[in-house]
Design a protein around this motif. Structure first.
Motif, short mmCIF file in Angstrom:
data_model
loop_
_atom_site.label_atom_id
_atom_site.label_comp_id
_atom_site.label_asym_id
_atom_site.label_seq_id
_atom_site.Cartn_x
_atom_site.Cartn_y
_atom_site.Cartn_z
N VAL A 1 26.39 -0.95 -20.87
CA VAL A 1 24.96 -0.66 -20.89
C VAL A 1 24.17 -1.52 -19.91
O VAL A 1 23.30 -1.01 -19.20
N PRO A 2 24.40 -2.85 -19.80
CA PRO A 2 23.61 -3.63 -18.83
C PRO A 2 23.77 -3.14 -17.40
O PRO A 2 22.79 -3.10 -16.63
N TYR A 3 24.99 -2.77 -16.99
CA TYR A 3 25.19 -2.27 -15.64
C TYR A 3 24.52 -0.90 -15.47
O TYR A 3 23.96 -0.61 -14.40
N ILE A 4 24.59 -0.08 -16.49
CA ILE A 4 23.96 1.24 -16.40
C ILE A 4 22.45 1.11 -16.27
O ILE A 4 21.81 1.84 -15.50
N LYS A 5 21.85 0.20 -17.02
CA LYS A 5 20.41 0.00 -16.92
C LYS A 5 20.01 -0.44 -15.52
O LYS A 5 19.00 0.00 -14.98
N LEU A 6 20.83 -1.32 -14.93
CA LEU A 6 20.55 -1.75 -13.56
C LEU A 6 20.68 -0.58 -12.59
O LEU A 6 19.84 -0.41 -11.69
N PHE A 7 21.69 0.26 -12.78
CA PHE A 7 21.90 1.41 -11.89
C PHE A 7 20.76 2.42 -12.02
O PHE A 7 20.25 2.94 -11.02
N LEU A 8 20.34 2.71 -13.25
CA LEU A 8 19.26 3.67 -13.46
C LEU A 8 17.92 3.15 -12.97
O LEU A 8 17.03 3.93 -12.64
N THR A 9 17.76 1.84 -12.94
CA THR A 9 16.53 1.28 -12.38
C THR A 9 16.38 1.66 -10.91
O THR A 9 15.26 1.89 -10.42
N LYS A 10 17.50 1.76 -10.22
CA LYS A 10 17.46 2.10 -8.80
C LYS A 10 17.50 3.62 -8.56
O LYS A 10 16.93 4.10 -7.59
N TYR A 11 18.17 4.36 -9.43
CA TYR A 11 18.37 5.79 -9.21
C TYR A 11 18.01 6.58 -10.47
O TYR A 11 18.77 7.42 -10.94
N CYS A 12 16.83 6.32 -11.01
CA CYS A 12 16.50 6.91 -12.29
C CYS A 12 16.27 8.42 -12.21
O CYS A 12 16.44 9.12 -13.21
N SER A 13 15.88 8.93 -11.05
CA SER A 13 15.57 10.36 -10.95
C SER A 13 16.80 11.23 -10.73
O SER A 13 16.69 12.45 -10.73
N LYS A 14 17.96 10.62 -10.55
CA LYS A 14 19.15 11.40 -10.20
C LYS A 14 20.23 11.40 -11.28
O LYS A 14 21.10 12.26 -11.27
N TYR A 15 20.17 10.42 -12.21
CA TYR A 15 21.27 10.27 -13.15
C TYR A 15 20.73 10.01 -14.56
O TYR A 15 19.57 9.64 -14.75
N THR A 16 21.61 10.21 -15.51
CA THR A 16 21.26 9.96 -16.91
C THR A 16 22.51 9.58 -17.67
O THR A 16 23.63 9.77 -17.18
N THR A 17 22.33 9.03 -18.86
CA THR A 17 23.45 8.67 -19.73
C THR A 17 23.60 9.72 -20.82
O THR A 17 22.62 10.30 -21.29
N VAL A 18 24.83 9.95 -21.23
CA VAL A 18 25.12 10.92 -22.28
C VAL A 18 26.10 10.29 -23.26
O VAL A 18 26.73 9.28 -22.98
N GLU A 19 26.20 10.91 -24.40
CA GLU A 19 27.17 10.47 -25.40
C GLU A 19 28.58 10.82 -24.93
O GLU A 19 28.75 11.72 -24.09
N PRO A 20 29.61 10.15 -25.42
CA PRO A 20 29.57 9.17 -26.51
C PRO A 20 29.32 7.76 -26.01
O PRO A 20 29.46 7.48 -24.83
#
Length: 967
Positions: free
Chosen positions: A746-765
């Motif tokens: 999660v911490p790495y994903i949050k950092l990645f989405l901060t830079k590319y929030c309009s292109k990617y998203t997280t999904v389950e599980p």
């Protein structure tokens, strides 16, 4: 250990006095009862050079004197034969051998120490002579399993639980046992270690001190203890060695603030007054002896009788008194028969031990001792499996010249303030609130934390990982010119803030986990394993808390969010096609709205048809007007007047419904056309596996193990080292050397989405993990303190400032979800409005119908039996289709004059016909020769009948006017 040759051969005056007193006492008893009693020889093995042993011997003599004074009718009398053990094992064995072989004693009281008792017990087993020791407390003696050994004292193993309860009450995570290196000291260590491990307290070191250690050797060991982090020491020594130990510990400064000393009952029960100044603040435990009148009387009598002996009687003297009483009682129960020894059948070449034989009365005396029970000076006295059962322990604090009571420990209730208190529950307690306030070494009232940074100034060696990417978390920069390393990052700032929040100072150095060439030395698992090997003191960085790592290190509480999620690209789920305008409303809402438009138009037509010219005319015109009026309300563009109050009520309510419906439609359509509705390209892990798409994970991460467990083919897994590389893999796609999804924490994903929030998203599980934490060696006392400091940092503003420093302002990206919900408005959202409009319309129709039928009720009364019901209903419909001339709308629009144009032969109309409505029909009846048909031979009389219904303002009924004109 044998006596030093430098000592005088003669015993001290006190010793001589005690021996003389013993012999005199024996001779007096024998003289008084030589004809009525039987003397039973009993041996006593003591270290007669030990001042405490002289006190114990006096207690034994008083016990026999008191017992036979109270039981003068007993047939047996114990006769004591005292021998000096000379402070070593050989001396004790020789003394016991002499008593058994030459004196043929029936039992032996003693010896003093556990080492001496070991061989003496074997002699008693061989000769069936009971050995009763009131001071040999080592648990190792139990392993001999001799039925002829009776321990009239507490087993040392019974006090380890009391010690562990104190350690647990104050929350110390490490403790170092300091013990004498002999049978007495080593016997308790396995039990003490097990008790400490049961409360999760680590034993990092065991300090064994030789009983013959010099002062320099003791000081050397103390300095070694000072270099350790642990400041909790549990001392189990003989009183003589323990006194020397604490004097040296006080000299080197280890009785100062921050240290914790806990001593066992062997020392606290025999503490020397001259040593108390060096033991201030020490905690101790000792067996609890109930305060009774018998005990107080005994102490007073003992002081009066033996004034030459200095000091007080300790617990071992009381046990010696009770042991002698028990032996005298058991000897009487065993009977007077079979006293003596059975000689052994041996050859001439046999050793001296083989000629000892065995006591004929040994078995009977053994059974009598096992069943003896009475109320002694120390409480209820009886043997369970050859030893005294565990009792309560008193917890004391050495203050001033004595020991202050803090509380008690019992096997059933744990720590308690008072014994037998009604407020105590049956639950086992280790709460320090059950103890009185403690004065710690250094006159401190603050509870020591139990550890300190070593006095040699050694800094903590903190290991950090060499990161190839995601440098926002940990970045190691090496300056080749100065050969220095600078470590920065989010995790580093968190650790610095946490250390600053500790209530004490901790110094440390960051050491990169790298090879000599600067390359990464291994994975995160390898780095944590270095703590298990003892090479470093802590691991700091983006280290995730997982199960297999916790086997080799202790982790603090996490300071980040936990979990592993899947990240995928997104696409707009709304297609902007030509029919997008239909999507704001669901089909059931479209159909319902259309039906209501038609229904409202019909209702308004019914209510306005008889009284409103706008709703009259040809049928096609009326239908078109009704539809036009109803649908024009959607844009509020209707021009037709509504004159009926019922119709106005329906229209008002309907306009309110239309207003809400149109506004909602406009908002929904605007959202569909302007707001980007993103949805993930992949929503199921199984879809990735079945289709064989490529996925990615961060190099060196434990996530690879999760992907393999899920069933991903290792050939379909790619690695990345930075956010930029991850974005590049997504842009390529799974079919062009890229990936379709990535798995990361999660911490790495949050950092990645901060830079590319309009292109990617997280999904389950989301796979659960422990989050990032700091690792320390197992049992490190820093772990609980650092965990508490982490809570203080994460709950404050400091954490927000650190996050903004390294990740910027988060939360600006729109939240995305894997669940695709419809934006169309459904009928359920407007069913209430349609219900109100429908009820109002039906009510208006019902009211209008009732009024109309009531007004023309005469038409329904059957005046002609031939007329059917259907014909009368049709007659009502014909009436409904006509204008309602009584309506005020028509009375206001009447015509003031009607000009009737007739043929010239008729002349002008009668001036009496005025104010006729131009739309009223005129009925004219004439013959065929009205205007003088030339074909007619005869002029027939002509008659013109004009029927005019005139609506006058002052008349309620029309007036029929007929005019007949004769030619």
């Amino acid at each position: 250990m044998r006596r030093s040759p430098s000592k005088p051969a003669a015993l001290s005056l006190s010793l001589v006095w005690f021996l003389w007193l013993t012999e005199m006492n024996m001779m007096m008893m024998m003289a008084q009862s030589q004809n009525t009693t039987i003397s039973v020889n009993v041996g006593v093995v003591l270290d007669l050079e030990n001042p405490e042993a002289n006190k114990w011997l006096s207690c034994i003599n008083m016990a026999l004197s008191d017992f036979y004074a109270a039981n003068s009718n007993y047939q047996t009398r114990l006769v004591l034969h005292t021998r000096d053990s000379m402070r070593d094992v050989v001396g004790a064995a020789a003394a016991a051998l002499d008593l058994i072989k030459n004196v043929q004693v029936q039992a032996i009281l003693g010896p003093n120490t556990s080492m001496q008792a070991s061989f003496v017990i074997d002699l008693g087993e061989k000769t069936q002579v009971p050995i009763i020791s009131y001071s040999a407390s080592s648990p190792s003696l139990t392993s001999i399993r001799s039925p002829y050994f009776f321990r009239a004292t507490q087993n040392d193993s019974t006090q380890v639980n009391a010690i562990s309860a104190i350690v647990q009450a104050f929350g110390w995570r490490e403790a170092v046992p300091v013990f004498v290196d002999n049978e007495y000291g080593k016997g308790i260590i396995p039990y003490l270690t097990d008790a400490l491990q049961a409360i999760d307290t680590r034993v990092p070191y065991r300090s064994a001190i030789s009983p013959a250690a010099t002062d320099d050797e003791i000081s050397e060991e103390l300095y070694k203890l000072m270099t350790m982090q642990t400041r909790v020491f549990i001392v189990h020594m003989t009183p003589s060695l323990g006194s020397r130990f604490f004097i040296k510990a006080s000299e080197v400064g280890m009785l100062s603030e921050g240290y914790v000393w806990i001593i066992s009952d062997g020392m606290i029960s025999s503490i020397y007054p001259q040593v108390t100044d060096s033991m201030q603040g020490v905690l101790g435990i000792r067996p609890y002896v109930p305060k009774t009148q018998a005990l107080e009387d005994f102490r007073a009598r003992w002081k009066r009788k033996f004034q030459q002996v200095d000091g007080e009687i300790n617990i071992y003297g009381l046990w010696a008194y009770d042991a002698a009483t028990a032996l005298a009682m058991a000897t009487e129960k065993a009977g007077i028969a079979n006293f003596g020894f059975q000689k052994a059948n041996v050859s001439n070449n046999s050793t001296d031990l083989s000629t000892l034989g065995f006591s004929r009365n040994g078995q009977s005396l053994l059974e009598a001792l096992s069943n003896t029970r009475f109320r002694g000076l120390t409480g209820d006295f009886h043997f369970v499996n050859g030893q005294l059962p565990a009792s309560a322990f008193q917890i004391v604090n050495v203050i001033g010249e004595g020991a202050r009571e803090l509380g008690f420990w019992t096997p059933r209730k744990g720590l308690v303030k008072k014994l037998n208190s009604l407020t105590n529950t049956n639950l086992y307690s280790t709460s320090k609130s059950n103890l009185a306030s403690v004065i710690w070494p250094g006159d401190s009232t603050s509870v020591p934390k139990g550890w300190e940074i070593p006095t040699n100034g050694k800094k903590l060696r903190v290991l950090v990982q060499m990161e190839d990417g995601f440098n926002e978390f940990v970045k190691v920069a090496r300056d080749s010119s100065t050969n220095t390393t600078k470590v920065t990052g989010y995790c580093i700032d968190i650790f610095d803030a946490v250390v600053n929040a500790l209530p004490y100072a901790v110094t440390y150095d960051y050491i990169p986990f790298a090879k000599p060439d600067g390359e990464r030395a291994g994975t995160y698992n390898d780095m944590v394993y270095q703590l298990y090997l003892g090479n470093f003191d802590a691991v700091v960085g983006d280290t995730t808390i997982i199960a297999n790592r916790s086997l080799y290190a202790d982790f603090t509480l996490p300071y980040t969010e936990s979990g592993v999620s899947m990240i995928v690209p997104t696409r707009d789920k709304n297609s902007k096609n030509a029919w997008v305008f239909l999507k704001p409303l669901t089909w059931d809402l479209w159909v319902t709205s259309f039906c209501f438009f038609v229904f409202i138009g019909f209702v308004v037509w019914v209510l306005e048809h008889r009284i409103n010219e706008d709703f009259r005319g040809p049928p096609s015109h009326q239908v078109g007007t009704s539809f036009w009026f109803s649908f024009s309300t959607m844009v509020f563009a209707h021009r037709e007047r509504v004159v009926s109050n019922l119709a106005r009520t329906v229209v008002i309510i309907w306009c309110f419904v239309v207003l809400i419906l149109t506004q909602s439609y406009t908002a929904s359509l605007t959202s569909l056309l302007t707001v980007q509705q993103l949805m993930p390209t992949v929503t199921d892990v199984n879809q990735l596996i079945k289709t064989g798409l490529y996925v990615g994970y961060q190099e060196g991460s434990f996530v690879l193990g999760i992907l393999k467990q899920l069933g991903f083919d290792e050939s379909k897994i790619k690695v990345y080292n930075s956010t930029e590389e991850l974005d590049e893999l997504f842009n390529k796609g799974s079919g062009n050397g890229g990936i379709a999804a990535a798995f990361d924490e999660v911490p790495y994903i949050k950092l990645f989405l901060t830079k590319y929030c309009s292109k990617y998203t997280t999904v389950e599980p989301t796979f659960k993990t422990g989050g990032f934490g700091f690792a320390f060696p197992r049992g490190s006392p820093l772990v609980p303190d650092v965990s508490r400091a982490i809570l203080n940092v994460t709950e404050g503003d400091k954490m927000k400032r650190i996050e903004q420093k390294w990740f910027g302002k988060q939360g600006i990206c729109p939240e995305t979800s894997t669940s695709v919900s419809s934006n169309s408005l459904s009928l359920q959202s407007f069913c209430g409005l349609f219900l109100i409009a429908g009820v109002a319309s039906v009510s208006a129709l019902a009211i209008f119908t009732a009024m109309f039928v009531y007004e023309h009720r005469q038409a329904l009364i059957p005046s002609d039996s031939i007329a059917s019901i259907w014909s009368r209903i049709l007659y009502l419909f014909r009436i409904f289709d006509q204008k309602d001339l009584k309506s005020h709308t028509f009375r206001k629009s009447e015509v003031s004059e009607i000009q009737l144009t007739l043929p010239p032969s008729m002349g002008a109309p009668s001036p009496s016909i005025q104010s006729v409505h131009s739309d009223f029909p005129i009925e004219q009846r004439t013959s065929s020769a009205e205007y003088g048909d030339p074909s007619s031979s005869e002029q027939a009389p002509q008659e013109v009948v004009i029927s005019i219904e005139v609506a006058k303002t002052n008349q309620e009924t029309p007036v029929a006017i007929e005019r007949t004109r004769d030619n």
